[in-house]
Design an enzyme around this catalytic site. Structure first.
Site, PDB file in Angstrom:
ATOM      1  N   PHE A   1      -2.196  15.631   4.284  1.00  0.00           N
ATOM      2  CA  PHE A   1      -2.322  15.019   2.961  1.00  0.00           C
ATOM      3  C   PHE A   1      -0.981  15.151   2.253  1.00  0.00           C
ATOM      4  O   PHE A   1      -0.440  16.245   2.119  1.00  0.00           O
ATOM      5  CB  PHE A   1      -3.420  15.697   2.140  1.00  0.00           C
ATOM      6  CG  PHE A   1      -3.761  14.928   0.897  1.00  0.00           C
ATOM      7  CD1 PHE A   1      -4.690  13.904   0.941  1.00  0.00           C
ATOM      8  CD2 PHE A   1      -3.133  15.216  -0.308  1.00  0.00           C
ATOM      9  CE1 PHE A   1      -5.001  13.171  -0.203  1.00  0.00           C
ATOM     10  CE2 PHE A   1      -3.435  14.480  -1.454  1.00  0.00           C
ATOM     11  CZ  PHE A   1      -4.366  13.463  -1.395  1.00  0.00           C
TER      12      PHE A   1
ATOM     13  N   ARG B   1       2.946  12.861  -8.565  1.00  0.00           N
ATOM     14  CA  ARG B   1       3.487  11.517  -8.334  1.00  0.00           C
ATOM     15  C   ARG B   1       4.983  11.483  -8.593  1.00  0.00           C
ATOM     16  O   ARG B   1       5.721  10.707  -7.989  1.00  0.00           O
ATOM     17  CB  ARG B   1       2.835  10.493  -9.272  1.00  0.00           C
ATOM     18  CG  ARG B   1       1.373  10.219  -8.994  1.00  0.00           C
ATOM     19  CD  ARG B   1       0.932   8.970  -9.752  1.00  0.00           C
ATOM     20  NE  ARG B   1      -0.506   8.883  -9.904  1.00  0.00           N
ATOM     21  CZ  ARG B   1      -1.335   8.406  -8.971  1.00  0.00           C
ATOM     22  NH1 ARG B   1      -0.868   7.978  -7.828  1.00  0.00           N
ATOM     23  NH2 ARG B   1      -2.629   8.354  -9.190  1.00  0.00           N
TER      24      ARG B   1
ATOM     25  N   ASP C   1      -4.793   4.743   5.536  1.00  0.00           N
ATOM     26  CA  ASP C   1      -5.468   5.911   6.096  1.00  0.00           C
ATOM     27  C   ASP C   1      -6.645   5.408   6.945  1.00  0.00           C
ATOM     28  O   ASP C   1      -6.431   4.939   8.059  1.00  0.00           O
ATOM     29  CB  ASP C   1      -5.895   6.794   4.921  1.00  0.00           C
ATOM     30  CG  ASP C   1      -6.390   8.167   5.318  1.00  0.00           C
ATOM     31  OD1 ASP C   1      -6.034   8.650   6.394  1.00  0.00           O
ATOM     32  OD2 ASP C   1      -7.152   8.771   4.542  1.00  0.00           O
TER      33      ASP C   1
ATOM     34  N   GLU D   1       0.836  -1.196   0.000  1.00  0.00           N
ATOM     35  CA  GLU D   1       0.000   0.000   0.000  1.00  0.00           C
ATOM     36  C   GLU D   1       0.872   1.249   0.000  1.00  0.00           C
ATOM     37  O   GLU D   1       2.017   1.202   0.449  1.00  0.00           O
ATOM     38  CB  GLU D   1      -0.852   0.024   1.276  1.00  0.00           C
ATOM     39  CG  GLU D   1      -2.321  -0.287   1.076  1.00  0.00           C
ATOM     40  CD  GLU D   1      -3.129   0.866   0.491  1.00  0.00           C
ATOM     41  OE1 GLU D   1      -2.580   1.671  -0.297  1.00  0.00           O
ATOM     42  OE2 GLU D   1      -4.313   0.942   0.817  1.00  0.00           O
ATOM     43  N   ASP D   2       0.328   2.350  -0.487  1.00  0.00           N
ATOM     44  CA  ASP D   2       1.042   3.624  -0.354  1.00  0.00           C
ATOM     45  C   ASP D   2       0.749   4.265   1.002  1.00  0.00           C
ATOM     46  O   ASP D   2       1.655   4.556   1.765  1.00  0.00           O
ATOM     47  CB  ASP D   2       0.719   4.584  -1.520  1.00  0.00           C
ATOM     48  CG  ASP D   2      -0.773   4.790  -1.751  1.00  0.00           C
ATOM     49  OD1 ASP D   2      -1.603   4.165  -1.049  1.00  0.00           O
ATOM     50  OD2 ASP D   2      -1.124   5.592  -2.638  1.00  0.00           O
TER      51      ASP D   2
END
Ligand code: 5GP
Ligand code: MG
Length: 185
Positions: free
Chosen positions: A157, A170, A108, A104-105
């Protein structure tokens, strides 16, 4: 405010996580995974698109056999979660009987990982672990625990190193927090 707007958002002046720290941590995680799965072959399932940079860097440093698969999961529009998770394609080959590492990045709320995990578990893998570049434990609403965590951060964020804001940023080498700019100023 969900639209990209150069006036409305700016990158933090300094990276939140500089690339040299990311690289160092990826080496450590790969070493740990290679050690804990020694003698086995793992299937790294990278969640598109955000974890691609992390996943490809990570698996190059894992010194055991690794198969790379991708799964597409969308749960975000702009900076707030939209609720439902859409899985548009999964691993080409079922992960039945395999040792799976979900890459996963950002973990959250946990909604995305929970949905992907459910899907993978339905194929009855031998084991499943979660490896996330970033963990935001303060945001968790689903009961999901990462076995491997790159960095624990707050609820900011972030963009860069694969992470986007509406598909942009990105390609930044470092990870930055995105800050709202008061447009009345
Ligand atoms: P969750 O389903 O755990 O609430 O959210 C996970 C997904 O939301 C991540 O895979 C990522 O795509 C997105 N996400 C959560 N926080 C951030 C963030 O700070 N920056 C970016 N770019 N994406 C995020
Ligand atoms: Mg995303």
């Amino acid at each position: 405010m969900n639209r990209f707007d150069r006036e409305a958002f700016k990158l933090g002046a300094q990276p939140l996580i500089p690339r040299n720290q990311i690289d160092q941590r990826v080496v450590e995680l790969a070493g740990q995974i290679g050690h804990e799965y020694r003698g086995l072959e793992v299937v790294a399932v990278a969640i598109l698109k955000g974890s691609v940079f992390f996943a490809t860097d990570l698996i190059q440093l894992i010194e055991i056999p690794v198969v790379l698969e991708f799964i597409r999961a969308k749960s975000y529009a702009g900076m707030s979660s939209t609720g439902a998770v859409q899985l548009t394609f999964g691993p080409e080959r079922p992960v039945t009987g395999r040792h799976v590492i979900l890459v996963e990045d950002v973990l959250d709320t946990g909604r995305t990982s929970a949905a992907v995990l459910d899907h993978l578990l339905s194929e009855r893998p031998e084991s499943v672990a979660i490896c996330t570049l970033l963990d935001k434990p303060s945001q968790r609403t689903f009961e999901i625990h990462a076995d491997y965590v790159g960095f624990t951060i707050g609820d900011e964020f972030v963009v860069g190193y694969g992470l986007d804001y509406e598909e942009r940023f990105r390609n930044l080498r470092d990870i930055y927090a995105l800050e709202a700019v008061d447009d009345r100023a």
